[in-house]
Scaffold this motif. Structure first.
Motif, PDB file in Angstrom:
ATOM      1  N   GLN A  25     -29.482 -87.873   6.402  1.00 23.16           N
ATOM      2  CA  GLN A  25     -29.255 -88.608   5.337  1.00 23.16           C
ATOM      3  C   GLN A  25     -29.974 -87.897   4.311  1.00 23.16           C
ATOM      4  O   GLN A  25     -30.798 -86.967   4.738  1.00 23.16           O
ATOM      5  CB  GLN A  25     -29.969 -89.941   5.522  1.00 23.16           C
ATOM      6  N   LYS A  26     -30.419 -88.250   2.857  1.00 21.59           N
ATOM      7  CA  LYS A  26     -30.429 -88.088   1.789  1.00 21.59           C
ATOM      8  C   LYS A  26     -32.072 -88.384   1.431  1.00 21.59           C
ATOM      9  O   LYS A  26     -32.167 -89.905   2.249  1.00 21.59           O
ATOM     10  CB  LYS A  26     -29.998 -87.890   0.542  1.00 21.59           C
ATOM     11  N   VAL A  27     -32.494 -87.879   1.649  1.00 23.81           N
ATOM     12  CA  VAL A  27     -34.427 -88.525   1.021  1.00 23.81           C
ATOM     13  C   VAL A  27     -34.369 -87.742  -0.255  1.00 23.81           C
ATOM     14  O   VAL A  27     -33.586 -86.553  -1.048  1.00 23.81           O
ATOM     15  CB  VAL A  27     -35.430 -87.518   1.725  1.00 23.81           C
TER      16      VAL A  27
ATOM     17  N   GLU B 139     -33.405 -84.308  -4.544  1.00 27.02           N
ATOM     18  CA  GLU B 139     -32.524 -84.751  -3.618  1.00 27.02           C
ATOM     19  C   GLU B 139     -31.829 -83.800  -2.748  1.00 27.02           C
ATOM     20  O   GLU B 139     -31.444 -82.771  -3.244  1.00 27.02           O
ATOM     21  CB  GLU B 139     -31.311 -85.611  -4.918  1.00 27.02           C
ATOM     22  N   PHE B 140     -32.030 -83.925  -1.587  1.00 28.60           N
ATOM     23  CA  PHE B 140     -31.352 -83.039  -0.620  1.00 28.60           C
ATOM     24  C   PHE B 140     -30.931 -83.708   0.133  1.00 28.60           C
ATOM     25  O   PHE B 140     -32.141 -85.269   1.027  1.00 28.60           O
ATOM     26  CB  PHE B 140     -32.864 -81.919  -0.312  1.00 28.60           C
TER      27      PHE B 140
ATOM     28  N   SER C  50     -29.625 -79.033   2.893  1.00 27.52           N
ATOM     29  CA  SER C  50     -29.331 -78.535   1.422  1.00 27.52           C
ATOM     30  C   SER C  50     -30.048 -77.107   1.022  1.00 27.52           C
ATOM     31  O   SER C  50     -29.305 -76.124   0.634  1.00 27.52           O
ATOM     32  CB  SER C  50     -29.653 -79.688   0.822  1.00 27.52           C
ATOM     33  N   ARG C  51     -30.945 -77.189   1.768  1.00 27.21           N
ATOM     34  CA  ARG C  51     -32.194 -75.940   1.597  1.00 27.21           C
ATOM     35  C   ARG C  51     -31.179 -74.894   2.313  1.00 27.21           C
ATOM     36  O   ARG C  51     -31.179 -74.193   1.818  1.00 27.21           O
ATOM     37  CB  ARG C  51     -33.429 -76.008   1.917  1.00 27.21           C
ATOM     38  N   LEU C  52     -30.622 -74.837   3.460  1.00 25.95           N
ATOM     39  CA  LEU C  52     -30.166 -74.277   3.926  1.00 25.95           C
ATOM     40  C   LEU C  52     -29.107 -73.796   3.851  1.00 25.95           C
ATOM     41  O   LEU C  52     -28.778 -72.254   3.518  1.00 25.95           O
ATOM     42  CB  LEU C  52     -30.061 -74.458   5.590  1.00 25.95           C
ATOM     43  N   LEU C  53     -28.174 -75.098   2.608  1.00 23.72           N
ATOM     44  CA  LEU C  53     -27.019 -74.652   2.055  1.00 23.72           C
ATOM     45  C   LEU C  53     -27.205 -73.761   1.162  1.00 23.72           C
ATOM     46  O   LEU C  53     -26.117 -72.882   0.839  1.00 23.72           O
ATOM     47  CB  LEU C  53     -25.877 -75.923   2.244  1.00 23.72           C
TER      48      LEU C  53
END
Length: 444
Positions: free
Chosen positions: A110-112, A125-126, A327-330
Motif C-alpha cells: 500500500q501507499k503510506v 508518499e510512497f 518506491s525508494r527502490l524504484l
C-alpha cells in the motif's frame, strides 16, 4: 494560468516506469504468496495516539482535517495518514484477533505518507510492501530466520543488484552493554545507531556525555566493528570478554538467522553488529538491506522483531516483519537509469486502417485478438502505412496488422525485423515474450 510545479516528495512515474513498478509489485506479491502470506489492505488513517506508539514525532505525521470541518469539532484532528504499515497491522490484529488463525502471516502492499524532507530515494508518499508474522503470547525465533529468505527470493527475481541483508539482534546489544556495566543501554544503542553518520569520535563524545567510561566506549565500538557472513561472529564477540545471559541468547538467535540464510542463498545475510535500528519497539532480530552499487541510498528493506507493539490488556501478539521500500527502490533504479520497460504501453499489435470506411472492420479484428488475450489497438487515423508503422515504433509496439484488401488475406508485420506473414486474427499468436512488456535492467 499559473505555471505547473511538481510537488517534491510525491513521485509520479512515466508510463514505462509505471510498467516497471507493476512488474516489481507482481513479483513481490507472488513471492509473498508462495510463502503463504495472506493479503490485507488497511485504512489510510489511524488515531494519532496509535501512530505515535513507534516513537516518531508528530511532525512526521500528516494530520487529517476536512476542508469543511466544524471549527468546534476537533475529532478529525486526532486522525493522521499512516506513515508505515506495521502500526495499522498491529491495530488490525488486536481488533480481529478472534477471527484470525495464529500464527498469522500477512502481506500488505500500500501507499503510506510521511512528513519528512524529500531527498534521493526519500518521499512523502510512497509504496511499501510488508510481510509480518504474528502469534499469540509467544513467537518462535525461527520466524526471524525465515523472513530474510522471503525477501531474498523476491529481490532475486527482479533486475536489481545483489542484495545483502544486514542483521543484528537487539538482545546482543542490550546484553553486551549491560554486561559491560553500562546502565542506560537504550541510550547507548541510539548513539551507536548513528555511527555511520558521526563516526567513532562522534560516538565516543556522545557516550561520554551519557557518563559512559572510555573503556566502555571502546568495547561498544569494538562490538560495532564485528561483521561476518557466517556464525564466526559469535567467537569474535567472545574475545571481547563481556558476558551476560541476554547476550548469549541474542548471539544464538542471530547465528540461526545467518546460518539459515547461508543454506538457502549463500551470502544473502551478513551479521553486522553495529546495526541497532532506531525504532523503539524492536526486541530481537533487526534487518537492513543494501544493494550492491546503491549503498548510498541506504537501506531499501528494513524491519525486525517486536514483542510489545500489538498488545492490549492481557492480549499480546509478538511479531516479526520486513518492509520493502518499493518506491525508494524504484527511485534509486530510475535515478541510475538502470531499469526500464521494453515498451511504454501493454499493446502488442496495432491494426492499420487503410481508409476511415474500413475502421469497423479493423475494430472487429482488434476485438478478436483481444478475446484471445492479445493487447491490441486500432490505428488512430488512416494515414499512410509508413506513418502508422512509425506510430507503433515510437511506442515500442512490436507488430502492425494489415487487413487484407480485395479478397486478400490479412498480414502481420514484425516491425523490428521487417518480417511480414499472412495471419488470421482467430489463430495468430505472437511469441510469448512479446505478450507483455519486458522489464529490462542493467542488473539482469
Amino acid at each position: 494560468m499559473s505555471k505547473i510545479m511538481p510537488l517534491s516528495g510525491f513521485p509520479e512515474w512515466l508510463p514505462a516506469q509505471r510498467i516497471v513498478e507493476q512488474r516489481f509489485l507482481e513479483r513481490i506479491q507472488r513471492t509473498f504468496e508462495l510463502y503463504g502470506f495472506a493479503s490485507l489492505d488497511t485504512r489510510a488513517v489511524e488515531p494519532l495516539d496509535q501512530l505515535l506508539r513507534k516513537g516518531e514525532t508528530s511532525k512526521e505525521v500528516y494530520v487529517l482535517r476536512r476542508l469543511q470541518a466544524d471549527p468546534n469539532d476537533a475529532s478529525d484532528a486526532s486522525l493522521g495518514l499512516h506513515f508505515d504499515l506495521t502500526v495499522p497491522f498491529a491495530r488490525f490484529v488486536l481488533e480481529n484477533a478472534g477471527k484470525l488463525h495464529f500464527p498469522f502471516r500477512r502481506y500488505q502492499i500500500q501507499k503510506v505518507w510521511r512528513g519528512e524532507r524529500p531527498a534521493a530515494g526519500r518521499y512523502r508518499e510512497f509504496i511499501q510492501a510488508d510481510i509480518d508474522i504474528v502469534d499469540r503470547d509467544t513467537l518462535p525465533a525461527h520466524y526471524e530466520a525465515e523472513l530474510p529468505l522471503v525477501i531474498g527470493d523476491a529481490l532475486a527475481g527482479l533486475p536489481v543488484p545483489k542484495a545483502t541483508i544486514l542483521v543484528n539482534n537487539r538482545k546482543v546489544l542490550q546484553g553486551f552493554y549491560t554486561g559491560a556495566g553500562i546502565e542506560d543501554a537504550e541510550a547507548v544503542m541510539r548513539v551507536l545507531d548513528k555511527l555511520d553518520k558521526i563516526g567513532p569520535a562522534g560516538v565516543t563524545a556522545e557516550l561520554a556525555a551519557l557518563g559512559v567510561a572510555e573503556s566502555q566506549a571502546k568495547l561498544c565500538l569494538a562490538l560495532a566493528e564485528i561483521s561476518a557472513h557466517d556464525a564466526s561472529f559469535v567467537d569474535e564477540v567472545g574475545k571481547l570478554g563481556v558476558s551476560d545471559p541476554l547476550l548469549e541468547e541474542g548471539l544464538a538467535e542471530l547465528a540461526a538467522v545467518v546460518e539459515a540464510a547461508n543454506e538457502h542463498s549463500p551470502g544473502l545475510c551478513r551479521a553486522e553488529l553495529k546495526i541497532a535500528r532506531g525504532l523503539d519497539y524492536y526486541t530481537g532480530t533487526v534487518y537492513e538491506t543494501q544493494l550492491a552499487g546503491l549503498e548510498r541510498y541506504g537501506s531499501l528493506c528494513s524491519g525486525g522483531r517486536y514483542d510489545n507493539l500489538a498488545e492490549s490488556g492481557n492480549d499480546r501478539f509478538p511479531g516479526v516483519g520486513l518492509s520493502i521500500g518499493v518506491s525508494r527502490l524504484l527511485g534509486a533504479l530510475f535515478g541510475e537509469n538502470a531499469v526500464t520497460a521494453s515498451r511504454s504501453v501493454p499493446t502488442v499489435v496495432v491494426v492499420a486502417v487503410a481508409a476511415e470506411e474500413d475502421r469497423r472492420a479493423a475494430d472487429r479484428i482488434a476485438a478478436t485478438l483481444r478475446s484471445r488475450g492479445i493487447a491490441t489497438e486500432v490505428s488512430p487515423n488512416a494515414a499512410k502505412f509508413g506513418k502508422q508503422i512509425r506510430f507503433a515504433e515510437r511506442r515500442g509496439i512490436p507488430y502492425v496488422w494489415f487487413p487484407g484488401q480485395d479478397g486478400a488475406g490479412d498480414t502481420v508485420k514484425d516491425i523490428r525485423s521487417g518480417d511480414q506473414v499472412e495471419a488470421a486474427a482467430g489463430q495468430w499468436n505472437p511469441p510469448s515474450s512479446d505478450l507483455h512488456p519486458a522489464v529490462e535492467g542493467t542488473f539482469n
